[in-house]
Every structure is written in structure tokens, then in C-alpha cells.
Design a protein around this motif. Structure first.
Motif, PDB file in Angstrom:
ATOM      1  N   ARG A 124      -8.078  -0.560  -3.988  1.00 22.64           N
ATOM      2  CA  ARG A 124      -7.270  -1.778  -4.058  1.00 22.64           C
ATOM      3  C   ARG A 124      -7.400  -2.363  -5.446  1.00 22.64           C
ATOM      4  O   ARG A 124      -8.463  -2.352  -6.047  1.00 22.64           O
ATOM      5  N   TYR A 160      -9.275   5.311  -0.443  1.00 28.32           N
ATOM      6  CA  TYR A 160      -8.570   4.045  -0.624  1.00 28.32           C
ATOM      7  C   TYR A 160      -9.025   3.337  -1.886  1.00 28.32           C
ATOM      8  O   TYR A 160     -10.203   3.374  -2.226  1.00 28.32           O
ATOM      9  N   THR A 190       0.854  -1.182   0.000  1.00 32.30           N
ATOM     10  CA  THR A 190       0.000   0.000   0.000  1.00 32.30           C
ATOM     11  C   THR A 190       0.891   1.233   0.000  1.00 32.30           C
ATOM     12  O   THR A 190       1.811   1.315   0.809  1.00 32.30           O
ATOM     13  N   SER A 193      -2.425  -1.485  -3.231  1.00 33.17           N
ATOM     14  CA  SER A 193      -3.379  -0.493  -2.763  1.00 33.17           C
ATOM     15  C   SER A 193      -2.791   0.905  -2.738  1.00 33.17           C
ATOM     16  O   SER A 193      -1.583   1.081  -2.594  1.00 33.17           O
TER      17      SER A 193
END
Length: 135
Positions: free
Chosen positions: A36, A34, A7, A55
Motif C-alpha cells: 500500500r 500486497y 487496489t 494498493s
């Protein structure tokens, strides 16, 4: 352990989401803070033929090299206890997160953030997964 997800912090989710989709990553979770992506995998590799995930997470102050590196563990709690017994220091013990993962965080000797976690099916198929598109 299996290296599963990296991430990185970003300053603009839409711009970064578009960039990583252009690179060929498949969007599987999208929120204001966010996203992903499923990384392409060679046939027969990865969990159920799926690749690792990558991510992006919104940050007010992006720190280069401030990535959190995730390692998936089927035996998370046992592994953390074994590592602690071997002298490894954790920032926090395994905790159930609202995104349906169980996570324990620590740092490597240089201070890089590492997460040992277990997510099961929620790793690539959470209840809020983005609907498949024809793209």
C-alpha cells in the motif's frame, strides 16, 4: 463517502512496488502479496493532511480493469443498511477483516467491484506499517 483507495492486481510485487515508488507514491505497507502506498496530497487536503492510498495485490491471473474501488465511510453499518433498504444488493454485509478494516462489498451495474469500508487510523497507520526511510 470519500474515495480513498484503489487496489489493482499485479503479477510481480517487487517490480510493481518499485514502479509505483518511482512514480512518487510513498510505501507504507509491504508484504509478499500486497503493498500500500500513500498518494501525495496538497497541503490541507485529505485525512490529517494525508492523501488517498493506492494498493497492489498479487494475482495469479491479472484481469485488466479488475480493480476493487474503496470508499471510506465513517457510518459504514448504517450506510449499508440504508442502501440495502433502497434496493442496493451487496455481495456481503460489513465484516471485520484481519487487516483491521471493516468491509462490505458490492458491484456497480457493470460488475465493477466496490468496497464500502471503515478503517479509522488503520487506513494509513496499521500496526505493521513499514518504518519510515530516508528515501
Amino acid at each position: 463517502m470519500n474515495l480513498n483507495q484503489v487496489t489493482v492486481e499485479v503479477s510481480d510485487i517487487p517490480r510493481s512496488r518499485d514502479f509505483y515508488q518511482r512514480l512518487g507514491l510513498k510505501l507504507i505497507v509491504s508484504a509478499d502479496h500486497y503493498c500500500r502506498f500513500l498518494c501525495p496530497a496538497k497541503e490541507g487536503q485529505g485525512v490529517a493532511g494525508q492523501g488517498a492510498t493506492f494498493s497492489i495485490h498479487l494475482s495469479e491471473a491479472v484481469r485488466p480493469n479488475g480493480a476493487g474501488i474503496y470508499f471510506e465511510c465513517d457510518d459504514l453499518d448504517v450506510r449499508v443498511e440504508r442502501l440495502k433498504a433502497a434496493g442496493i444488493v451487496f455481495d456481503h454485509d460489513p465484516v471485520d477483516q484481519r487487516w483491521l478494516w471493516r468491509e462490505a462489498w458490492l458491484r456497480d451495474p457493470d460488475g465493477n467491484r466496490l468496497c464500502l469500508y471503515f478503517a479509522g487510523v488503520n487506513r494509513v497507520d496499521p500496526p505493521w506499517r513499514v518504518a519510515p526511510t530516508s528515501r
